[in-house]
Design a protein around this motif. Structure first.
Motif, PDB file in Angstrom:
ATOM      1  N   ALA A 148       0.831  -1.207   0.000  1.00  0.00           N
ATOM      2  CA  ALA A 148       0.000   0.000   0.000  1.00  0.00           C
ATOM      3  C   ALA A 148       0.864   1.255   0.000  1.00  0.00           C
ATOM      4  O   ALA A 148       0.588   2.216  -0.720  1.00  0.00           O
ATOM      5  CB  ALA A 148      -0.932  -0.009   1.212  1.00  0.00           C
ATOM      6  N   HIS A 149       1.935   1.257   0.802  1.00  0.00           N
ATOM      7  CA  HIS A 149       2.842   2.403   0.818  1.00  0.00           C
ATOM      8  C   HIS A 149       3.541   2.566  -0.534  1.00  0.00           C
ATOM      9  O   HIS A 149       3.789   3.691  -0.986  1.00  0.00           O
ATOM     10  CB  HIS A 149       3.885   2.236   1.922  1.00  0.00           C
ATOM     11  CG  HIS A 149       3.342   2.441   3.304  1.00  0.00           C
ATOM     12  ND1 HIS A 149       2.663   3.585   3.676  1.00  0.00           N
ATOM     13  CD2 HIS A 149       3.362   1.644   4.406  1.00  0.00           C
ATOM     14  CE1 HIS A 149       2.291   3.496   4.950  1.00  0.00           C
ATOM     15  NE2 HIS A 149       2.692   2.327   5.408  1.00  0.00           N
ATOM     16  N   ARG A 154      -1.085   8.243  -0.756  1.00  0.00           N
ATOM     17  CA  ARG A 154      -1.182   8.272   0.705  1.00  0.00           C
ATOM     18  C   ARG A 154      -2.615   8.090   1.193  1.00  0.00           C
ATOM     19  O   ARG A 154      -2.837   7.563   2.289  1.00  0.00           O
ATOM     20  CB  ARG A 154      -0.611   9.588   1.235  1.00  0.00           C
ATOM     21  CG  ARG A 154       0.912   9.679   1.108  1.00  0.00           C
ATOM     22  CD  ARG A 154       1.441  10.993   1.632  1.00  0.00           C
ATOM     23  NE  ARG A 154       0.988  12.105   0.798  1.00  0.00           N
ATOM     24  CZ  ARG A 154       1.288  13.388   1.045  1.00  0.00           C
ATOM     25  NH1 ARG A 154       2.004  13.719   2.105  1.00  0.00           N
ATOM     26  NH2 ARG A 154       0.847  14.346   0.233  1.00  0.00           N
ATOM     27  N   VAL A 155      -3.590   8.503   0.389  1.00  0.00           N
ATOM     28  CA  VAL A 155      -4.990   8.323   0.785  1.00  0.00           C
ATOM     29  C   VAL A 155      -5.344   6.833   0.792  1.00  0.00           C
ATOM     30  O   VAL A 155      -5.945   6.322   1.745  1.00  0.00           O
ATOM     31  CB  VAL A 155      -5.933   9.100  -0.154  1.00  0.00           C
ATOM     32  CG1 VAL A 155      -7.392   8.785   0.179  1.00  0.00           C
ATOM     33  CG2 VAL A 155      -5.679  10.596  -0.048  1.00  0.00           C
ATOM     34  N   LEU A 156      -4.966   6.127  -0.267  1.00  0.00           N
ATOM     35  CA  LEU A 156      -5.213   4.688  -0.320  1.00  0.00           C
ATOM     36  C   LEU A 156      -4.494   3.961   0.809  1.00  0.00           C
ATOM     37  O   LEU A 156      -5.054   3.059   1.444  1.00  0.00           O
ATOM     38  CB  LEU A 156      -4.756   4.121  -1.666  1.00  0.00           C
ATOM     39  CG  LEU A 156      -5.727   4.232  -2.846  1.00  0.00           C
ATOM     40  CD1 LEU A 156      -5.082   3.684  -4.104  1.00  0.00           C
ATOM     41  CD2 LEU A 156      -7.028   3.497  -2.549  1.00  0.00           C
ATOM     42  N   ALA A 157      -3.249   4.346   1.048  1.00  0.00           N
ATOM     43  CA  ALA A 157      -2.483   3.722   2.120  1.00  0.00           C
ATOM     44  C   ALA A 157      -3.140   3.983   3.475  1.00  0.00           C
ATOM     45  O   ALA A 157      -3.202   3.097   4.339  1.00  0.00           O
ATOM     46  CB  ALA A 157      -1.043   4.232   2.120  1.00  0.00           C
ATOM     47  N   GLY A 158      -3.659   5.193   3.650  1.00  0.00           N
ATOM     48  CA  GLY A 158      -4.344   5.531   4.893  1.00  0.00           C
ATOM     49  C   GLY A 158      -5.621   4.734   5.072  1.00  0.00           C
ATOM     50  O   GLY A 158      -5.925   4.266   6.178  1.00  0.00           O
ATOM     51  N   LEU A 159      -6.380   4.575   3.990  1.00  0.00           N
ATOM     52  CA  LEU A 159      -7.596   3.772   4.052  1.00  0.00           C
ATOM     53  C   LEU A 159      -7.270   2.322   4.398  1.00  0.00           C
ATOM     54  O   LEU A 159      -7.951   1.697   5.210  1.00  0.00           O
ATOM     55  CB  LEU A 159      -8.343   3.833   2.713  1.00  0.00           C
ATOM     56  CG  LEU A 159      -9.094   5.124   2.403  1.00  0.00           C
ATOM     57  CD1 LEU A 159      -9.610   5.102   0.974  1.00  0.00           C
ATOM     58  CD2 LEU A 159     -10.253   5.307   3.379  1.00  0.00           C
ATOM     59  N   TYR A 160      -6.216   1.815   3.782  1.00  0.00           N
ATOM     60  CA  TYR A 160      -5.845   0.424   4.055  1.00  0.00           C
ATOM     61  C   TYR A 160      -5.365   0.265   5.495  1.00  0.00           C
ATOM     62  O   TYR A 160      -5.612  -0.753   6.134  1.00  0.00           O
ATOM     63  CB  TYR A 160      -4.767  -0.064   3.077  1.00  0.00           C
ATOM     64  CG  TYR A 160      -4.632  -1.570   3.113  1.00  0.00           C
ATOM     65  CD1 TYR A 160      -5.546  -2.362   2.425  1.00  0.00           C
ATOM     66  CD2 TYR A 160      -3.632  -2.188   3.845  1.00  0.00           C
ATOM     67  CE1 TYR A 160      -5.461  -3.742   2.473  1.00  0.00           C
ATOM     68  CE2 TYR A 160      -3.545  -3.570   3.902  1.00  0.00           C
ATOM     69  CZ  TYR A 160      -4.459  -4.339   3.216  1.00  0.00           C
ATOM     70  OH  TYR A 160      -4.384  -5.706   3.277  1.00  0.00           O
ATOM     71  N   GLN A 161      -4.692   1.293   6.011  1.00  0.00           N
ATOM     72  CA  GLN A 161      -4.254   1.271   7.399  1.00  0.00           C
ATOM     73  C   GLN A 161      -5.459   1.117   8.335  1.00  0.00           C
ATOM     74  O   GLN A 161      -5.414   0.370   9.311  1.00  0.00           O
ATOM     75  CB  GLN A 161      -3.488   2.547   7.746  1.00  0.00           C
ATOM     76  CG  GLN A 161      -2.969   2.598   9.181  1.00  0.00           C
ATOM     77  CD  GLN A 161      -1.852   1.597   9.413  1.00  0.00           C
ATOM     78  OE1 GLN A 161      -0.835   1.609   8.717  1.00  0.00           O
ATOM     79  NE2 GLN A 161      -2.039   0.722  10.374  1.00  0.00           N
TER      80      GLN A 161
END
Length: 216
Positions: A148-149, A154-161
């Motif tokens: 994801a990173h 960063r939005v997608l990575a944040g959602l996946y987080q």
């Protein structure tokens, strides 16, 4: 274990009834004796289910007044909504996220991000060798989070987080998620890493779809 599984089934049934508006936000749900008849289970199972739903914020237990559907349910935060969702709902959204994440990671990964994915893959392999189920779970989530990173979004990575805590919770309850399950799917994760590294988008997407279809 049998009672715990039964209470989980009741939790899902009550969630479904709330979604179908049988019980609306702010409504008082039936008392224990009535719930026992509605869901055909014993008192202890009903109490376990109510406790679980109250902990997740779906229900509110008011001493002396009864149990109510949370009036704020319709304005819940993303994290609260994820906690209240069932496995099928979570997996459907996870599929959409991961496919887009993998597609972007193929195109935008940096050498450092690729190295981080490789380190997580190695940790996953070592956890399998040690037959450490918890370590397998954490390494698997870290592997997908590293991808994801690498997506560069960063939005997608944040959602996946946000999804990782929910995924961890759901998978910890699933009996099939044992050591053998991780071992059987490791070659797919290795193939996914190789496809991302080689910038083979179609292959990478085929692999992640296979992983998700089998809940690996």
């Amino acid at each position: 274990m049998k009672r715990a599984r039964l209470s989980d089934q009741v939790v899902e049934k009550i969630r479904d009834d709330i979604q179908r508006k049988r019980y609306k936000p702010g409504d008082k749900i039936p008392a224990e004796p009535a719930l026992m008849k509605i869901y055909a289970v014993g008192r202890s199972t009903i109490r376990e289910a109510i406790k679980s739903l109250a902990m997740s914020g779906i229900l509110k237990v008011q001493q002396g007044a009864g149990t109510f559907v949370n009036a704020d349910l319709e304005t819940a935060s993303l994290e609260q909504r994820l906690q209240r969702a069932n496995f099928e709902e979570i997996n459907a959204v996870r599929k959409l996220l991961e496919e887009e994440i993998v597609s972007l990671a193929v195109a935008h990964h940096t050498p450092a991000q690729l190295a981080a994915i490789g380190e997580c893959l190695l940790a996953r392999k070592e956890a399998i060798a040690a037959e450490d189920r918890q370590a397998c779970t954490e390494a698997d989530i870290a592997f997908h989070m590293a991808i994801a990173h690498a997506s560069g979004n960063r939005v997608l990575a944040g959602l996946y987080q946000h999804f990782t805590a929910t995924i961890r919770s759901f998978f910890s309850k699933r009996a099939l998620q044992g050591f053998a399950h991780f071992a059987m799917s490791h070659h797919l994760h290795e193939d996914l890493f190789k496809a991302i590294k080689a910038k083979r988008k179609k292959a990478a997407l085929d692999i992640i779809r296979h992983i998700l279809a089998h809940n690996y």
